[in-house]
Design an enzyme around this catalytic site. Structure first.
Site, mmCIF file in Angstrom:
data_model
loop_
_atom_site.group_PDB
_atom_site.id
_atom_site.type_symbol
_atom_site.label_atom_id
_atom_site.label_comp_id
_atom_site.label_asym_id
_atom_site.label_seq_id
_atom_site.Cartn_x
_atom_site.Cartn_y
_atom_site.Cartn_z
ATOM 1 N N MET A 16 -47.628 -27.057 16.226
ATOM 2 C CA MET A 16 -46.542 -27.492 16.717
ATOM 3 C C MET A 16 -45.312 -25.791 17.020
ATOM 4 O O MET A 16 -44.611 -26.273 17.152
ATOM 5 C CB MET A 16 -46.050 -26.639 15.137
ATOM 6 C CG MET A 16 -46.756 -27.625 13.958
ATOM 7 S SD MET A 16 -45.355 -29.405 13.244
ATOM 8 C CE MET A 16 -46.194 -29.927 12.147
ATOM 9 N N HIS A 43 -61.983 -21.657 18.310
ATOM 10 C CA HIS A 43 -61.272 -21.436 16.815
ATOM 11 C C HIS A 43 -61.819 -20.092 16.366
ATOM 12 O O HIS A 43 -63.332 -20.062 16.313
ATOM 13 C CB HIS A 43 -60.838 -22.409 15.998
ATOM 14 C CG HIS A 43 -60.183 -23.004 16.661
ATOM 15 N ND1 HIS A 43 -59.672 -24.596 17.487
ATOM 16 C CD2 HIS A 43 -58.263 -23.434 16.283
ATOM 17 C CE1 HIS A 43 -58.563 -24.607 17.928
ATOM 18 N NE2 HIS A 43 -57.842 -23.646 17.021
ATOM 19 N N LYS A 76 -62.387 -21.758 10.677
ATOM 20 C CA LYS A 76 -62.015 -22.970 10.845
ATOM 21 C C LYS A 76 -62.727 -24.165 10.468
ATOM 22 O O LYS A 76 -63.750 -24.234 10.716
ATOM 23 C CB LYS A 76 -61.404 -23.085 12.102
ATOM 24 C CG LYS A 76 -60.967 -24.591 11.738
ATOM 25 C CD LYS A 76 -60.379 -24.809 13.836
ATOM 26 C CE LYS A 76 -59.411 -26.320 13.340
ATOM 27 N NZ LYS A 76 -58.382 -26.181 12.590
ATOM 28 N N THR A 103 -55.377 -29.687 17.769
ATOM 29 C CA THR A 103 -54.713 -29.854 19.181
ATOM 30 C C THR A 103 -55.598 -30.336 20.358
ATOM 31 O O THR A 103 -55.244 -30.735 21.115
ATOM 32 C CB THR A 103 -54.839 -28.065 19.047
ATOM 33 O OG1 THR A 103 -54.153 -27.752 17.812
ATOM 34 C CG2 THR A 103 -53.580 -28.250 20.403
HETATM 35 N N1 LIG Z 1 -50.475 -27.881 13.377
HETATM 36 C C1 LIG Z 1 -50.518 -27.239 13.754
HETATM 37 O O1 LIG Z 1 -49.498 -25.904 14.375
HETATM 38 C C2 LIG Z 1 -51.545 -25.078 13.070
HETATM 39 C C3 LIG Z 1 -52.050 -26.541 11.988
HETATM 40 N N2 LIG Z 1 -53.323 -25.754 10.684
HETATM 41 C C4 LIG Z 1 -54.349 -26.896 9.985
HETATM 42 O O2 LIG Z 1 -53.770 -26.378 9.497
HETATM 43 C C5 LIG Z 1 -54.287 -26.107 7.665
HETATM 44 C C6 LIG Z 1 -54.599 -24.561 6.799
HETATM 45 O O3 LIG Z 1 -55.018 -24.153 7.973
HETATM 46 P P1 LIG Z 1 -55.047 -22.183 7.762
HETATM 47 O O4 LIG Z 1 -53.361 -22.169 6.689
HETATM 48 O O5 LIG Z 1 -55.681 -20.963 9.226
HETATM 49 O O6 LIG Z 1 -56.326 -22.764 6.298
HETATM 50 P P2 LIG Z 1 -56.572 -21.961 4.742
HETATM 51 O O7 LIG Z 1 -57.794 -22.140 4.272
HETATM 52 O O8 LIG Z 1 -55.917 -20.282 5.475
HETATM 53 O O9 LIG Z 1 -54.896 -22.468 4.314
HETATM 54 C C7 LIG Z 1 -55.368 -23.315 4.000
HETATM 55 C C8 LIG Z 1 -54.450 -23.487 2.053
HETATM 56 O O10 LIG Z 1 -54.714 -24.620 0.812
HETATM 57 C C9 LIG Z 1 -54.392 -24.662 -0.175
HETATM 58 N N3 LIG Z 1 -55.207 -25.703 -0.726
HETATM 59 C C10 LIG Z 1 -56.137 -26.402 -0.990
HETATM 60 N N4 LIG Z 1 -56.252 -27.519 -1.787
HETATM 61 C C11 LIG Z 1 -54.815 -27.069 -1.871
HETATM 62 C C12 LIG Z 1 -54.153 -28.442 -2.780
HETATM 63 N N5 LIG Z 1 -54.200 -29.435 -3.783
HETATM 64 N N6 LIG Z 1 -52.853 -27.956 -3.174
HETATM 65 C C13 LIG Z 1 -52.001 -26.766 -2.294
HETATM 66 N N7 LIG Z 1 -52.694 -25.941 -1.056
HETATM 67 C C14 LIG Z 1 -53.657 -26.134 -1.160
HETATM 68 C C15 LIG Z 1 -56.012 -23.683 -0.123
HETATM 69 O O11 LIG Z 1 -56.416 -23.257 -1.033
HETATM 70 P P3 LIG Z 1 -57.828 -22.509 -1.475
HETATM 71 O O12 LIG Z 1 -57.870 -21.694 -0.157
HETATM 72 O O13 LIG Z 1 -58.302 -21.770 -2.646
HETATM 73 O O14 LIG Z 1 -58.854 -23.668 -1.681
HETATM 74 C C16 LIG Z 1 -55.165 -22.779 1.509
HETATM 75 O O15 LIG Z 1 -54.791 -21.129 0.678
HETATM 76 C C17 LIG Z 1 -55.510 -26.750 9.264
HETATM 77 O O16 LIG Z 1 -55.702 -28.601 8.164
HETATM 78 C C18 LIG Z 1 -55.263 -25.809 9.913
HETATM 79 O O17 LIG Z 1 -55.855 -26.613 11.016
HETATM 80 C C19 LIG Z 1 -53.879 -24.115 11.308
HETATM 81 C C20 LIG Z 1 -51.935 -23.900 12.221
HETATM 82 C C21 LIG Z 1 -51.052 -24.353 12.763
HETATM 83 O O1 LIG Z 2 -57.175 -24.442 12.019
HETATM 84 C C1 LIG Z 2 -55.885 -23.081 12.955
HETATM 85 O O2 LIG Z 2 -56.403 -21.920 12.985
HETATM 86 C C2 LIG Z 2 -55.914 -24.125 13.644
HETATM 87 N N1 LIG Z 2 -55.544 -25.659 13.529
HETATM 88 C C3 LIG Z 2 -55.179 -26.684 14.562
HETATM 89 C C4 LIG Z 2 -55.856 -27.008 15.084
HETATM 90 O O3 LIG Z 2 -56.767 -27.832 14.080
HETATM 91 O O4 LIG Z 2 -55.854 -27.482 16.737
HETATM 92 C C5 LIG Z 2 -53.586 -25.672 15.536
HETATM 93 C C6 LIG Z 2 -53.976 -24.386 16.317
HETATM 94 O O5 LIG Z 2 -55.057 -24.254 16.899
HETATM 95 C C7 LIG Z 2 -55.380 -23.446 15.115
#
Ligand SMILES: NC(=O)C1=CN([C@@H]2O[C@H](COP(=O)(O)OP(=O)(O)OC[C@H]3O[C@@H](n4cnc5c(N)ncnc54)[C@H](OP(=O)(O)O)[C@@H]3O)[C@@H](O)[C@H]2O)C=CC1
Ligand SMILES: O=C(O)C1=N[C@H](C(=O)O)C[C@H](O)C1
Length: 271
Positions: free
Chosen positions: A127, A157, A161, A168
């Site tokens: 994003m 990463h 992850k 990305t």
């Molecule tokens: N597109 C972008 O710019 C970016 C994308 N991402 C992506 O975003 C996603 C999340 O990343 P990140 O925050 O680091 O990961 P985290 O694991 O820290 O967060 C994911 C959260 O989703 C929760 N979750 C699991 N199942 C459910 C459900 N059924 N309903 C609601 N929430 C749920 C998890 O809970 P629990 O731990 O209890 O399973 C956890 O708290 C990844 O796929 C990552 O690659 C990340 C950063 C930037």
């Molecule tokens: O999981 C992450 O942390 C991130 N996920 C995204 C990806 O899969 O590219 C974006 C960012 O790099 C961080």
């Protein structure tokens, strides 16, 4: 104009917490819901106070329909299974869905495309402004250089992850493929190991590194005969993803159904 009412999916996660922290600094938005999975230990807790942030007055719930009842848009950084469950509810309730979740399968992407016939969906593997601008530059470079220059994508990463290659890396791979006028799925080299033989001409290679607390590093290398061009992006703070997702949510206001990208949101196109 009234504030955009937002629901955050994955509220207890790294990105969920970053959004809770960023929303109060963002004009025109208000947090009204926070979702986590049914087994989460955070259910019922305030989605700010539970993580050492200012209290929000919004309790974490696993009830998707209830959370969406008062919402204009959803920001979703969670898991593929959660994103699909939310997508079905968002389509039914006609609530815009900003999807940052990565690691979605081809079937799951098909379900997102179905959702986008009912409501506005913005999906991007990254994003941030920086990465989306980089993708435009990569597309131009790939077009100018042609397939004679070998394209390799390296990402690193943090150790928690769970998917690879990163969203990305795939977005940047798509940019190379677009510049070359080919389909990424037919020209990807992922996970070389053992006696691989020489590199296949025209392949787009991916290598994923994991360790420590790295927020997200990406490099696209174009390797030619006797020279090499490298394009890099380094994310230093998850705030860049949160701010991008919030801009996307605001952009959905008044938008009809459709599957949009961050390039649409940011007005970036490759001429
Ligand atoms: N597109 C972008 O710019 C970016 C994308 N991402 C992506 O975003 C996603 C999340 O990343 P990140 O925050 O680091 O990961 P985290 O694991 O820290 O967060 C994911 C959260 O989703 C929760 N979750 C699991 N199942 C459910 C459900 N059924 N309903 C609601 N929430 C749920 C998890 O809970 P629990 O731990 O209890 O399973 C956890 O708290 C990844 O796929 C990552 O690659 C990340 C950063 C930037
Ligand atoms: O999981 C992450 O942390 C991130 N996920 C995204 C990806 O899969 O590219 C974006 C960012 O790099 C961080």
């Amino acid at each position: 104009m009234s504030e955009l009412r937002l629901v955050v999916v994955g509220a207890a996660g790294r990105m969920g917490r970053m959004l809770t922290q960023t929303i109060p600094d963002t004009l025109g938005v208000r947090l009204v819901g926070a979702l986590e999975g049914a087994g989460s230990s955070s259910l019922g807790a305030d989605c700010g106070a539970a993580f050492g942030l200012p209290a929000t007055g919004v309790a974490i719930t696993s009830d998707i329909a209830a959370a969406l009842a008062e919402a204009d848009a959803i920001i979703d950084f969670s898991t593929p299974a959660a994103t699909i469950a939310v997508a079905k509810a968002a389509a039914k309730a006609r609530v815009a869905h900003v999807i940052g979740t990565t690691g979605l399968s081809a079937d799951e992407l098909g379900l997102i495309a179905e959702e986008a016939t009912e409501t506005a969906v913005v999906r991007s593997g990254n994003m941030s402004l920086g990465v989306n601008l980089l993708a435009v530059l990569i597309e131009k470079a790939a077009k100018a250089l042609g397939p004679g220059w070998d394209a390799e994508i390296i990402e690193m990463h943090h150790k928690l992850k769970v998917d690879a290659p990163s969203g990305t890396a795939l977005l940047l791979g798509e940019a190379v493929a677009l510049g070359r006028g080919i389909a990424l799925a037919e020209h990807s080299a992922r996970g070389r190991d053992g006696l691989t033989g020489p590199r296949k001409a025209g392949d787009i290679g991916f290598a994923a590194l994991r360790g420590g607390t790295v927020v997200g590093d990406h490099t696209v290398i174009f390797a030619g005969m006797g020279e090499r061009i490298e394009f890099s992006h380094r994310a230093e703070d998850r705030g860049i993803f949160a701010r991008g997702a919030l801009a996307a949510a605001l952009w959905t206001r008044g938008r009809g159904p459709g599957l949009y990208s961050m390039a649409d949101v940011l007005g970036l196109t490759c001429a």
